[in-house]
Each structure stands twice: as structure tokens, then as C-alpha cells.
Design a protein around this motif. Structure first.
Motif, short mmCIF file in Angstrom:
data_model
loop_
_atom_site.label_atom_id
_atom_site.label_comp_id
_atom_site.label_asym_id
_atom_site.label_seq_id
_atom_site.Cartn_x
_atom_site.Cartn_y
_atom_site.Cartn_z
N PRO A 50 6.87 6.10 19.65
CA PRO A 50 7.34 6.36 18.19
C PRO A 50 8.60 7.31 18.24
CG PRO A 50 5.03 7.52 18.72
CD PRO A 50 5.53 6.55 19.95
N GLY A 103 7.19 9.98 22.89
CA GLY A 103 5.99 10.08 21.95
C GLY A 103 4.77 9.23 22.12
N GLY A 104 5.09 8.36 23.34
CA GLY A 104 3.96 7.34 23.93
C GLY A 104 2.69 7.92 24.27
N SER A 105 1.76 7.14 25.02
CA SER A 105 0.67 7.78 25.36
C SER A 105 0.83 8.24 26.66
CB SER A 105 -0.45 6.44 25.31
OG SER A 105 -0.13 5.44 26.16
N GLY A 132 3.02 11.71 26.06
CA GLY A 132 2.61 12.50 24.95
C GLY A 132 3.92 12.94 23.88
N ASN A 133 3.67 13.99 22.78
CA ASN A 133 4.83 14.11 22.04
C ASN A 133 5.18 15.68 22.34
OD1 ASN A 133 5.45 12.29 20.22
ND2 ASN A 133 3.26 12.43 19.25
C1 NAG Z 1 3.30 11.23 18.60
O1 NAG Z 1 3.67 11.40 17.38
C2 NAG Z 1 3.58 10.37 16.50
C3 NAG Z 1 4.04 10.81 14.98
O2 NAG Z 1 4.99 11.40 14.78
C4 NAG Z 1 2.29 9.57 16.57
O3 NAG Z 1 2.27 8.43 15.88
C5 NAG Z 1 1.82 9.14 17.65
O4 NAG Z 1 0.59 8.67 17.95
C6 NAG Z 1 1.98 10.62 18.82
N1 NAG Z 1 1.72 10.19 20.21
C7 NAG Z 1 0.73 10.79 20.95
C8 NAG Z 1 0.62 10.48 22.05
O5 NAG Z 1 -0.42 11.32 20.34
#
Ligand code: NAG
Ligand code: NAG
Ligand code: NAG
Ligand code: NAG
Ligand code: NAG
Ligand code: NAG
Ligand code: NAG
Ligand code: NAG
Length: 387
Positions: A121, A287-289, A292-293
Motif C-alpha cells: 500500500p 507497506g506490504g506484509s 511492514g510499514n
Molecule cells: C501499512 O499501512 C497501511 C495503511 O496506510 C495498511 O493498509 C497496511 O495494511 C499496513 N501494512 C501492514 C503490513 O501492516
């Protein structure tokens, strides 16, 4: 503990300037010192028992430790990349070094980008501004290192990626002295790449505890999007990746082995790459699994003191012979070594000076050259003569 050694090592040694400040011990770097021009092949111990000799034809050592004139020269961290449109065209930290002919001969700094998607994302752009030199902040040990950074600014992720230009590597033992520091939500990658199904990785995820590293042969996801259990090995209780460690991938014919500080920590026979590949190093997040973000204004760095690789190629060794037509590399490029076979076997581990291979004992050399000769006869058409 960082060991500073007097070998100015080729080919990055072209870049190295002599030290001037008193008390700042540096390599003798006025001349690009060849690793060891006498070597015609290289041996490393690898395998399940870590004691099987594996032979390679070529060797490179990229040393980023001695690139400053003085202590305190590269202490500043560049500003976070926060303009998506500008990001791919920003300059590297030190163009005089990271855009020099010597650098450009072996490395390509990436600037591709990808949009956000459901699974990933956060949109991501590779920026040359995230590739720069830094320096240890200690006047008695002011070594330099190459940094690849990823930052989250203004709603997107800026990343960093460099590719080695030897594109037809076919089996290698490659090592990097590195550490990873900074915020969560980033991935530091050191890997061989041909495509998504011929790729062998070391990945450090800043979301992971500092004793965890991921060792993967791709593909790690199958056609229906499910994880392939055998692909990715998550190893724990390892020496901390936020401190300087020596990471290593051995990509062999049917096996992948991974080492940390000379100790084998993972092995796999799943999807060992079969296509000739190249070394890629990157630092990213989307932001992927997997990654991470990263939080807004966050930043994380993949810091590299040196890279060492010994390898075979699937064809002629690639590159440009200038500016030193008499160098060992030029001889490789011009394929002058086709008659040399493996007469002089050198080891690269357990040597007096890191990055300077040493001729192994003559009895060993004789034994090896005999077996190599046998191989060479078979390989003559394809390898040395078939041009
Ligand atoms: C990262 O953040 C976005 C929202 O900005 C979210 O949709 C996504 O699931 C998040 N990714 C993780 C791996 O938590
Ligand atoms: C540095 O290298 C130059 C050129 O090879 C050589 O003449 C000189 O003796 C070396 N100095 C030291 C201190 O090793
Ligand atoms: C290379 O071989 C020559 C001739 O045997 C020898 O004099 C020289 O010291 C060797 N160089 C290295 C770096 O071992
Ligand atoms: C590298 O190439 C040499 C010469 O063909 C061969 O003998 C050797 O086994 C190869 N090494 C690996 C690890 O594939
Ligand atoms: C470097 O160290 C000095 C002395 O400890 C300190 O004052 C300075 O803030 C440090 N600089 C950086 C960039 O960390
Ligand atoms: C990437 O950099 C090259 C110059 O090195 C430039 O020509 C190109 O436009 C850049 N790509 C993008 C997407 O901006
Ligand atoms: C991202 O999306 C924009 C708008 O849809 C498009 O113009 C651009 O080409 C896409 N970029 C990439 C790298 O796919
Ligand atoms: C390597 O690439 C080839 C061709 O793209 C593919 O068939 C193969 O599955 C890939 N992976 C391995 C391990 O061979």
C-alpha cells in the motif's frame, strides 16, 4: 570490532585518496593495489560440513572503508527525500566517488519506482540521494562505509538499490560486512538476481528482533499466492544485525548455503538459481506484509564496509578494460587467461589481509591444478576457447 587493513583494494581503490591527518591511520591508497595478481583461481570451503573445497575463477573486493581524507569528513546525514517527482533524479551523496568512472565500471544506482497496490500500500521510489558515504565518528577509527537508506516522507517511501554490472555470474561465494540500523518497517537485501524465480537472498527486516535473519530462495510464493514453506528460512539467535557482521551467500550448483561470520547458519536445495545472475543490494519498504510499514519521517540504513565476491561466469567476463589495460581485470576481459587454467589456487578466507587472496600450499596447489586440468580439458570449448 573493525579491523583496518593496509590493503587498498581493487577496483574501488581507484577512488581512494591518501590520508593526510596525523593519527588517522589509513591504507596506502595512492595506487590501486591488485588483490593478488598471481592467483588464477580461488578456493573456499563450503557445503554441509563446510569443508568441501569449491573453486571459482574470478574475484572482486570492494572496499568502502578508506574513502575519506580525514576524520569527520562524512558525518552529515542527507535530508529525507520528500518529493516524489524529484526523487529519481536527485544526486548521490558524493558524486565525485559514487559517479566516478571506477564506480560506474562495476555499479549501477537504481531509480525505478512502483505505485501503491492493495498488497503493497505504500508507493516506493528508488532515489540516488539514498546512496551516500558515512564515517565512523571516532578520530582514532574514522573508517568510512557506504550507506543505502530508505525513508518515509510526505506519504511515500524512498528506497535505495545498487546493482553489480557483472551480469552473468554463475555460482558465487559473496560476502558483505554490514549492519542495519534505524526504524522498523524496512528490508535490507543482499542477493543474487535473475528473475523472481532465480534469486537467492539474505534479508534483514527491521521489524524482526536483531537476532533474526531471513534466508530465501525465490519463489517464496506459489502461483496461487500461497507461501512456499521450504523457500524462506527464518533463523534466530544469530549475532545482532545492528552491529557489524559478515554475511555470506554461497550459491553452488545444487545447493545454497548461508553463513554469518564464517559459521554456516542455513542451507537449502529448494529452487537453487539456475540462471546466470547478478548481485543486488537494496534497502526498501512498501507497506506490504514482508516489509511492514515505516512511520512518517522514519528512516533506516543498510551500512556496508566492504563486499567480497568470488565467482564463475556463464560466459565471458563482462566490463570495460579502461583505464588500465594492463590490469588483471583487463586480462580477464580480453580472456588472456584461457591457457592458465587453475595453476595457482588462492584462498580468500583466513588470509593475513582481508581482500588479499593468498596462494595455498604448493602441494595443495599441485593437487588442485591436476583436478582442475581435467575439468579444463572438458570445459575447453565452452569456457576458455569457445568465443
Ligand atoms: C501499512 O499501512 C497501511 C495503511 O496506510 C495498511 O493498509 C497496511 O495494511 C499496513 N501494512 C501492514 C503490513 O501492516
Ligand atoms: C605505497 O604505495 C607506493 C606505490 O606502490 C609505494 O611506492 C610506497 O612504498 C607505499 N607506501 C607504503 C607505506 O606502503
Ligand atoms: C607473485 O609471484 C611472484 C613470482 O613468483 C612473486 O615474486 C610475488 O611475490 C608474488 N606476489 C604475491 C602478491 O604473492
Ligand atoms: C567454476 O568453474 C570451474 C571451471 O569450469 C569449475 O571447475 C568449478 O567447479 C566451478 N565452480 C563452481 C562452484 O561451480
Ligand atoms: C561526533 O562526536 C562528537 C564528540 O563526541 C559529538 O560532539 C558530535 O555530535 C558527533 N557527531 C555526530 C554527527 O554524531
Ligand atoms: C533515472 O535516471 C536517469 C539518469 O540517470 C534519468 O535519465 C531518468 O529519467 C531517471 N528515471 C526517472 C524515472 O526519473
Ligand atoms: C503509477 O500510476 C500513475 C498514474 O496512474 C502512472 O502514470 C504511472 O506510470 C505509474 N507508475 C508506475 C511506476 O507504474
Ligand atoms: C529460473 O528461470 C527459469 C526460466 O525463467 C525457470 O524455468 C526456472 O523455474 C527458474 N528457477 C529455477 C530454480 O530454475
Amino acid at each position: 570490532m573493525v579491523v583496518r587493513l593496509a590493503a587498498a583494494l581493487w577496483p574501488i581503490a581507484f577512488l581512494v585518496r591518501p590520508a593526510i591527518s596525523a593519527g588517522y591511520v589509513t591504507a596506502n591508497s595512492t595506487t590501486p593495489v591488485q588483490n593478488n595478481p598471481n592467483c588464477t583461481c580461488y578456493v573456499v570451503e563450503s557445503g554441509d560440513d563446510s569443508q568441501t573445497p569449491q573453486y571459482f575463477q574470478y574475484y572482486r573486493f570492494y572496499d568502502f572503508r578508506n574513502l575519506a581524507d580525514k576524520a569527520g569528513e562524512y558525518l552529515k546525514t542527507p535530508a529525507i527525500v520528500d518529493d516524489w517527482d524529484e526523487a529519481p533524479n536527485l544526486d548521490v551523496g558524493q558524486p565525485s566517488i559514487l559517479k566516478s568512472d571506477a564506480w560506474n565500471k562495476d555499479w549501477n544506482i537504481q531509480n525505478w519506482s512502483k505505485n501503491a497496490s492493495e498488497d503493497f500500500p505504500v508507493r516506493m521510489v528508488n532515489s540516488p540521494a539514498n546512496v551516500y558515504l558515512q564515517q565512523n565518528n571516532d578520530t582514532n577509527d574514522a573508517f568510512t562505509y557506504l550507506t543505502l537508506r530508505t525513508t518515509r516522507g510526505n506519504g511515500f517511501q524512498s528506497a535505495a538499490e545498487i546493482e553489480n554490472l557483472q551480469k552473468n555470474v554463475m555460482h558465487t561465494s559473496m560476502r558483505v560486512s554490514a549492519r542495519v540500523v534505524g526504524d522498523k518497517g524496512a528490508v535490507a537485501g543482499f542477493f543474487t538476481f535473475y528473475d523472481d524465480e532465480n534469486e537467492s537472498d539474505i534479508e534483514i527486516l527491521t521489524d524482526d528482533p536483531t537476532d533474526v535473519i531471513r534466508y530465501t530462495n525465490q519463489p517464496s510464493v506459489d502461483k496461487s499466492g500461497d507461501e512456499v514453506a521450504a523457500a524462506s528460512l527464518t533463523k534466530t539467535k544469530l549475532p545482532a544485525w545492528n552491529e557489524w557482521q559478515k554475511h555470506r551467500i554461497d550459491w553452488l550448483d545444487k545447493n545454497s548455503y548461508w553463513y554469518l561470520n564464517d559459521k554456516q547458519v542455513a542451507a537449502n536445495t529448494y529452487s537453487v538459481p539456475r540462471k546466470s545472475s547478478y548481485l543486488v543490494i537494496n534497502m526498501w519498504s512498501d507497506g506490504g506484509s514482508w516489509s511492514g510499514n515505516m512511520t512518517e519521517d522514519g528512516s533506516a540504513e543498510f551500512q556496508i564496509q566492504w563486499i567480497e565476491m568470488t565467482f564463475n561466469t556463464s560466459g565471458k567476463v563482462e566490463g570495460d578494460t579502461s583505464p588500465d589495460p594492463n590490469s588483471k581485470r583487463a586480462a580477464e576481459l580480453l580472456d588472456k587467461r584461457k591457457d592458465e587454467k587453475c595453476k595457482v589456487v588462492c584462498k580468500i578466507d583466513g588470509v593475513k589481509e582481508l581482500g588479499t587472496p593468498e596462494v595455498v600450499s604448493s602441494s595443495m596447489a599441485t593437487r588442485v591444478s591436476l583436478s582442475w586440468c581435467a575439468v579444463a580439458v572438458i570445459g575447453l570449448t565452452s569456457l576458455w576457447v569457445g568465443l
